[in-house]
Enzyme design. Structure first.
Site, PDB file in Angstrom:
ATOM      1  N   ASP A 158      -3.284   4.565   2.627  1.00 35.75           N
ATOM      2  CA  ASP A 158      -3.617   4.955   4.000  1.00 35.75           C
ATOM      3  C   ASP A 158      -3.307   6.438   4.173  1.00 35.75           C
ATOM      4  OD1 ASP A 158      -4.305   2.368   4.712  1.00 35.75           O
ATOM      5  OD2 ASP A 158      -2.364   1.902   5.606  1.00 35.75           O
ATOM      6  N   ASP A 193       0.867  -1.175   0.000  1.00 30.18           N
ATOM      7  CA  ASP A 193       0.000   0.000   0.000  1.00 30.18           C
ATOM      8  C   ASP A 193       0.904   1.225   0.000  1.00 30.18           C
ATOM      9  OD1 ASP A 193       1.094   0.217   2.522  1.00 30.18           O
ATOM     10  OD2 ASP A 193      -0.799   0.272   3.590  1.00 30.18           O
ATOM     11  N   ASP A 247       1.430   4.777   2.274  1.00 30.90           N
ATOM     12  CA  ASP A 247       1.021   5.440   3.517  1.00 30.90           C
ATOM     13  C   ASP A 247       1.393   6.913   3.480  1.00 30.90           C
ATOM     14  OD1 ASP A 247       0.465   2.811   5.105  1.00 30.90           O
ATOM     15  OD2 ASP A 247       2.481   2.535   4.302  1.00 30.90           O
TER      16      ASP A 247
END
Ligand code: TTP
Ligand code: MN
Ligand code: MN
Ligand code: MN
Length: 376
Positions: A300, A205, A207
């Site tokens: 995120d 992912d 962040d």
């Protein structure tokens, strides 16, 4: 006679925050094996054994040489009996029978698949396994299962999400995030954290930490950004978690506790027109029109008050093991409590302010460790 300074095993700290761990891992065949063992214990919810293997993996990642004999690990911390047995097997046989057993284990294989779906953890995997399900395809095919909104998105974008995020994709998403945030708050600071800040070339992912030095916090910022992406058709999924931070509350003493920042676990649609190098004929053009020209990416976003920014940055840069050891070091060696919001000195009964990560290391009496040396 001049000699190279010898490596001294007894000087290696048990805490990864007192070691330098770059991505240059000389002991991958051991650390991969330990990570399989740790994951299997995580699936069995035996935290102690899981941590034992994670600590051992982390220690071998920090060694400046490959381990080739049992003598090489003499005097090192974090080398328990289970760990030594596996190292010995790998040195002698080239692989470990215990690790091979885990890799072939039905339960491990099923849990490994289930937990690869966004929104699926050990608890859900346990439930599906008990129902007799074994693969992601079987779960998908079972129309009687009640899936959460997160898990539905996890299955919908499964192929994209299991394929790793590249640095180029992270840079592209970074621009999207910065543009959106600055539309509403021009002086906001947007920083990439997680694995990419540690210098990793791929991730699961991306962040981001968002803060603003200006006066007054804007708890609407995150909602404005998300609404903008919705209008632009860029938002595939989002779960906004409101801040639960209470001023003056003592930092959490739990080692793996979630923090209290306002945040959002999202899936963005990253448009990436495919470059086609082949000669262009009509049938190729038709084919191209149907090719998906975007990729779903997990993002995120974390919003932090400016005074807590350094603590949030340290926590969200990770690695997870580095963060665990920082908190363990703070409490066991300094009688302090560290979390993603603050550092509290229990002897002096005061909060220690910090405007940078360097200051936090200094408060803890630790030598500074650069982000790319935190790949513990
Ligand atoms: P992750 O994104 O889970 O991990 P990562 O970026 O190191 O690796 P990957 O490529 O697999 O994404 O988390 C980043 C760091 O943030 C991690 O060290 C732990 C920390 N973290 C928190 O402090 N609080 C949280 O709630 C979460 C989810 C992560
Ligand atoms: Mn990450
Ligand atoms: Mn991850
Ligand atoms: Mn993350």
């Amino acid at each position: 006679e001049l000699e190279m300074p010898a490596f001294t095993a007894t000087k290696v700290s048990q805490y990864s925050c007192q070691r330098k761990t770059t991505l240059n891992n000389y002991n991958k065949k051991f650390t991969d094996a330990f990570e399989v063992m740790a994951e299997n214990y995580e699936f069995k919810e035996s935290e102690i054994f899981c941590l034992e293997f994670l600590r051992a993996a982390s220690l071998l990642k920090s060694l400046p040489f490959p381990v080739t004999r049992m003598k090489d690990i003499q005097g090192l911390p974090c080398m328990g009996d289970q760990v030594r047995d596996i190292i010995e097997e790998i040195i002698e046989e080239g692989e470990s029978s215990r690790v091979r057993e885990v890799l072939n284990d039905e339960r491990y294989k099923a849990f490994k698949q289930f937990t690869s779906v966004f929104g699926v953890g050990v608890k859900t995997s346990e439930k599906w396994y008990r129902m007799g399900l074994r693969t992601v395809e079987e779960v998908k095919a079972d129309k009687t299962l009640k899936l959460s909104k997160m898990q539905k998105a996890g299955f919908l974008y499964y192929e994209d999400l299991v394929s790793c995020v590249s640095k180029a994709e992270a840079d592209a998403v970074s621009l999207i995030v910065k543009n959106a945030v600055c539309t509403f708050l021009p002086d906001a600071l947007v920083t990439i954290t997680g694995g990419f800040r540690r210098g990793k070339k791929i991730g699961h992912d991306i962040d981001f930490l968002i803060t603003s030095p200006g006066p007054g916090e804007d708890d609407e910022l995150l909602h404005k950004v998300i609404d903008l992406w919705k209008r632009q058709g860029l938002l595939l999924y989002c779960d906004i978690i409101e801040s639960t931070f209470v001023k003056e509350q003592l930092p959490s003493r739990k080692v793996d506790a979630m923090d209290h920042f306002q945040k959002c676990f999202a899936i963005l649609k990253l448009c990436q027109p495919r470059v086609d190098n082949s000669t262009c004929n009509t049938s190729k053009k038709l084919e191209m029109a149907e090719v998906k020209d975007w990729k779903a990416i997990r993002v995120d976003l974390v919003i932090t008050p400016f005074e807590q920014y350094a603590y949030a940055l340290l926590g969200w840069t990770g690695s997870r093991q580095f963060g665990r050891d920082l908190r363990r070091y703070a409490s066991h060696e300094r009688k302090m409590v560290l979390d993603n919001h603050a550092l509290y000195d229990r002897r002096k009964r005061i909060f220690l302010k910090a405007g940078s990560e360097e200051e936090i290391f200094a408060h803890l009496g630790l030598d500074y460790v650069e982000p790319w040396e935190r790949n513990a």
